[in-house]
Write an enzyme that holds these catalytic residues in place. Structure first.
Site, PDB file in Angstrom:
ATOM      1  N   LEU A 128       0.820  -1.215   0.000  1.00  0.00           N
ATOM      2  CA  LEU A 128       0.000   0.000   0.000  1.00  0.00           C
ATOM      3  C   LEU A 128       0.858   1.271   0.000  1.00  0.00           C
ATOM      4  O   LEU A 128       1.696   1.460   0.875  1.00  0.00           O
ATOM      5  CB  LEU A 128      -0.926  -0.012   1.214  1.00  0.00           C
ATOM      6  N   ASP A 129       0.642   2.124  -0.990  1.00  0.00           N
ATOM      7  CA  ASP A 129       1.322   3.423  -1.105  1.00  0.00           C
ATOM      8  C   ASP A 129       2.846   3.331  -1.115  1.00  0.00           C
ATOM      9  O   ASP A 129       3.537   4.281  -0.758  1.00  0.00           O
ATOM     10  CB  ASP A 129       0.870   4.373   0.037  1.00  0.00           C
TER      11      ASP A 129
END
Length: 295
Positions: free
Chosen positions: A238-239
């Site tokens: 994530l990210d």
């Protein structure tokens, strides 16, 4: 960065192990067929031993189209163990946008698309909310509604079904790239892996970084001096995906949380538009967990 040429061009992007003679072989191939190079950029990465090259050739200078180009170039590519890609600027890339309720990035991209500032086709805008339907349909673009899972026992199955549907639409539209224009759902690893380097996200990244739904209020409470945004490729982490573009703006103690949000939305818009444009122009080459962006 980049030039808007109206003339048709072929863009050749290459990633391969660094060694002597790569540029000579590629430019020699193009010159040997009478090709005229409009733009060329290269980068050798000392730490990974990889070489990156992007060349634009005017289409009319060559005696053949993209198919024949690919066939003729294959032996050169093989000799240097190249991962390579040839695009034709006459064929616009197909971009599917994903949105939730916030419209600032969507409105900006649709405006740039309508004005010809972003050269692409937008076959549809997918959303997990109905809020932006009339706005999207006003632009003459279909708006498939794919609701996200509600809280409850069946959530994982619902979520899987929703993302299966998104993948199905993406394939049916023969799309090239998926853009998360403030789409507030986490893309599952299966989709990230299937479309590696083809899903672009805009993230309100701060220094320090604030999670949660009200990052600007947290930033205000901490007295942050810089706010910014990051455009990156989506990966299963994530990210954490390879970064395409970032920007920051200075703020001070007199700025309210509302002012921070306004400035933040502004940066998100411009950073996403720049990142997407560079992707559409084949200016972004993946380099492990990083990217090479050719100006």
């Amino acid at each position: 960065m980049g030039h808007n040429h109206c003339m048709r061009r072929y863009v050749l992007t290459i990633t391969c192990p660094d060694r002597i003679g790569i540029v000579a072989a590629v430019t020699g191939f193009i010159a040997g067929h009478g090709g005229s190079v409009l733009e060329a950029a290269q980068h050798g990465d000392l730490s990974s031993g990889m070489f990156f090259l992007r060349i634009e050739v005017t289409a009319e200078s060559l005696p053949f189209g993209p198919e024949r180009f690919r066939e003729a170039f294959a032996p050169v590519a093989e000799e240097f163990a190249m991962e390579w890609h040839l695009t034709d600027t006459d064929r616009h890339k197909r971009v599917v946008l994903l949105v939730s309720k916030e419209d600032h990035c969507l409105a900006d991209l649709l405006h740039r698309w309508r004005s010809g500032d972003l050269e692409c086709d937008i076959p549809c805008v997918i959303s997990n909310h109905e809020d932006l339907r009339s706005f999207v349909e006003w632009h003459g673009i279909p708006f498939p509604y794919v609701p996200g899972p509600g809280a409850g026992a069946g959530e994982p199955a619902q979520k899987a079904a929703a993302f299966d549907e998104i993948g199905r639409i993406f394939e049916a539209e023969r799309a090239d790239v998926m853009v998360l224009a403030r789409y507030m759902q986490i893309i599952p690893p299966s989709l990230c892996d299937r479309y590696g380097g083809r899903i672009i996200n805009i993230h309100h990244s701060f220094l320090p970084s604030f999670a949660g739904s009200r990052p600007y209020h947290q930033a205000f409470a901490r007295g942050v001096k810089l706010i910014g945004a990051t455009c990156h490729y989506v990966t299963a982490d994530l990210d954490e995906g390879p970064i395409i573009e970032q920007d920051t703006r200075r703020i001070d103690h007199g700025d309210s949380p509302e002012e921070l949000r306004r400035v933040g939305r502004d940066i998100e818009r411009t950073v996403l538009a720049r990142g997407l444009r560079w992707h559409l122009e084949d200016r972004v080459l993946r380099n492990g967990s990083k990217t090479i962006v050719f100006g």
